[in-house]
Enzyme design. Structure first.
Site, short mmCIF file in Angstrom:
data_model
loop_
_atom_site.label_atom_id
_atom_site.label_comp_id
_atom_site.label_asym_id
_atom_site.label_seq_id
_atom_site.Cartn_x
_atom_site.Cartn_y
_atom_site.Cartn_z
N CYS A 249 17.30 31.72 66.42
CA CYS A 249 16.15 31.16 65.68
C CYS A 249 15.24 30.36 66.60
O CYS A 249 15.71 29.70 67.52
CB CYS A 249 16.64 30.20 64.61
N ARG B 30 8.68 49.42 58.68
CA ARG B 30 7.44 48.68 58.93
C ARG B 30 6.21 49.51 58.55
O ARG B 30 6.10 50.68 58.87
CB ARG B 30 7.37 48.32 60.42
P1 XMP Z 1 23.79 32.39 63.32
O1 XMP Z 1 23.73 31.07 64.02
O2 XMP Z 1 25.04 32.60 62.57
O3 XMP Z 1 22.59 32.37 62.25
O4 XMP Z 1 23.51 33.49 64.27
C1 XMP Z 1 22.32 33.44 61.41
C2 XMP Z 1 21.15 33.10 60.53
O5 XMP Z 1 19.95 32.91 61.28
C3 XMP Z 1 18.81 33.12 60.45
N1 XMP Z 1 17.86 33.97 61.16
C4 XMP Z 1 16.71 33.55 61.71
N2 XMP Z 1 16.13 32.32 61.70
N3 XMP Z 1 14.36 33.18 63.02
C5 XMP Z 1 14.95 32.15 62.37
O6 XMP Z 1 14.42 31.03 62.39
C6 XMP Z 1 14.88 34.44 63.06
O7 XMP Z 1 14.33 35.35 63.68
C7 XMP Z 1 16.11 34.63 62.36
N4 XMP Z 1 16.91 35.71 62.18
C8 XMP Z 1 17.97 35.27 61.44
C9 XMP Z 1 19.32 33.77 59.19
O8 XMP Z 1 19.32 32.78 58.17
C10 XMP Z 1 20.72 34.20 59.56
O9 XMP Z 1 21.59 34.33 58.47
#
Ligand code: XMP
Length: 486
Positions: free
Chosen positions: A323, A418
């Site tokens: 993120c 997309r």
């Molecule tokens: P972990 O830490 O387990 O987190 O890898 C998984 C969660 O991250 C979120 N997620 C994102 N958040 N940008 C964000 O700010 C992204 O591109 C992104 N992709 C995933 C999502 O809630 C996931 O379950």
């Protein structure tokens, strides 16, 4: 926020050893050791916990709805172990439906609508069908009368070169070992063993197919005692929709295909759009159909989703391993505080919280639950597992898989669903490589080993007790560092 709500949160945080003044995350705290009558972690047998209003998991682990984490293989692997996977929303709806159907057909006990083929179809067609549907056999059904006339399995065609030969020429013909509709799994086990066959078609009095029971499925049921199953004995699976476009029709199609729970997911969950979307889903899917909604990271946000009808609230803005939301827009509460504050208000309404993101290992998993989460969604932890989409690759002498943020530029560009006219958004996620770590079972065993151990330190025989009893204390950076092996 009204005073009453404020005091509910204050009280909850105080009991947990946390404070409203400063937002903290996993590494800032440790779980306090308490007097325990649990002889060892292996004495803990019950790890069941409510994930949504009337929906329970046998272990509180959830795989993230991300394109590099959860499609049917991951969902099957996790449901077998007692958790659940949410099929991601970045596939066209027909493909999402197919992924749900694949989970429902995996070790399903009794397959209600087995795949069938015509006797005049070719061996090539049979082979293609088995490959595409990932099954090892097809029932051969005469099209006119709809009667079972034989069975063809991958073994029958493995060394068959004549692709244009008809299925009828090579199939095992009736009479086959069959059983009437309503045959139970125990009975089927006896019949399969006695006749030394792998597949038992259920056939009605007119000779029409009414189901199928396979030896493989019966063995799977015995092999995975904690597996999370629906009322028909099929593995449980979640599916995801967004908040725009045909999301309500998509949710209905996914529920029809057998999804047990729908997640309605958007990066900015504290929004009128999500509130309206939850109301619509609850009214169209029916009040009893469980809906999880997110993401939010404040008690106000959580309450809004609960008031709109959410059966569980997903909490986490920006803690994830891929993120960038904290870096870009600068928004996002440190995850332990976000979970605890949302859990404080959700508890008052009897609604569970799902902690989403930021879990790097067993201790974070334990702390998320100790803070009040009822389930934990993870991307990074599962991303390197065999069952995630995508092939492993070798680089720098090691084996890796790709894990990428759903808001990363790379993902936006490669999305299969997309719309070309859609503009690319400023990325709020990144792609990265993660170490390949073998089967999901290994990752889950590690998490659950840590959790059982943590429960035994806290003196909690069940996870409800653990959530209620566990308390934290703040620690310094050097305190945290002290706890890492040198
Ligand atoms: P972990 O830490 O387990 O987190 O890898 C998984 C969660 O991250 C979120 N997620 C994102 N958040 N940008 C964000 O700010 C992204 O591109 C992104 N992709 C995933 C999502 O809630 C996931 O379950």
């Amino acid at each position: 926020m009204n005073d009453n709500l404020s005091s509910i949160i204050e009280k909850y945080l105080h009991e947990k050893g946390l404070s409203r003044d400063i937002a903290v995350t996993f590494e800032d705290v440790f779980i306090i050791d308490q007097n325990s009558d649990i002889p060892s972690r292996s004495s803990i047998k019950n790890t069941r916990l409510r994930m949504a209003r009337d929906f329970f998991l046998n272990i509180p682990a959830v795989s993230a709805n991300m394109d590099t984490v959860t499609e049917s293989r991951m969902a099957v692997a996790l449901a077998r172990l007692g958790g659940i996977g949410f099929i991601h929303q970045f596939l066209p709806i027909e493909r999402r439906v197919r992924e749900v159907e694949k989970v429902k057909r995996a070790d399903s006990g009794i397959i209600e609508h087995p795949f069938v083929i015509r006797p005049d179809a070719t061996i090539r067609e049979a082979r293609d069908m088995m490959k595409n549907l990932q099954v090892s056999g097809l029932l051969v059904v005469d099209q006119g009368m709809g009667k079972l006339v034989g069975i063809i399995t991958s073994r029958d065609i493995r060394f068959e070169d004549a692709n244009e030969k008809k299925v009828a020429e090579i199939m095992t013909e009736m009479p086959l070992v069959t059983a009437p509709p309503g045959t139970g799994l125990e009975q089927a086990r006896v019949i399969l063993r006695k006749n030394k066959v792998e597949k038992l078609p259920l056939v009605d009095e007119e000779g029409r197919v009414a189901g199928l029971i396979t030896a493989k499925d019966i063995l799977k049921i015995e092999q995975y005692p904690l597996a999370l199953r629906d009322q028909k004995g099929r593995l449980a699976v979640g599916a995801t929709v967004g908040v725009s476009g045909d999301f309500a029709e998509d949710a209905a199609a996914l529920a029809n295909a057998g999804a047990d729970i729908i997640l309605i997911d958007t990066a900015r969950g504290f929004s009128t759009r999500l509130k309206d979307a939850i109301r619509r889903l609850k009214s169209e899917l029916g009040e009893d159909f469980p809906v999880v909604a997110g993401n939010v990271d404040t008690p106000e946000g959580a309450l809004m989703l609960i008031d709109a009808g959410a059966d569980a609230v997903k909490v986490g803005i920006g803690p994830g391993a891929v993120c960038k939301t904290r870096e870009g827009p600068g928004v996002g509460t440190p995850q332990l505080t976000a979970v605890a504050e949302c859990a404080a208000v959700a508890k008052e309404r009897g609604i569970p919280v799902m902690a989403d993101g930021g879990i790097r290992g067993g201790s974070d998993f334990c702390k998320a639950l100790a803070a009040g989460a009822s389930s934990v969604m993870m991307g990074y932890i599962f991303a390197g597992c065999e069952e995630t989409p995508g092939e492993p690759f070798y680089e720098d002498g090691e084996k890796w898989k790709i894990y990428r943020g759903s808001a990363s530029l790379e993902f936006q560009i490669s999305r299969v669903d997309r719309d070309e006219s859609e503009k690319l958004r400023a990325p709020e996620g990144v792609p990265r490589r993660v170490r390949y770590r073998g089967e999901t079972k290994g990752a889950v065993d590690e998490l659950m080993g840590a959790l059982r151990s943590s429960m035994s330190y806290v003196g909690a025989w069940t996870l409800e007790e653990y959530r209620a009893k566990a308390k934290f204390r703040r620690q310094t950076v050097s305190g945290f560092e002290e706890g890492r092996p040198i």
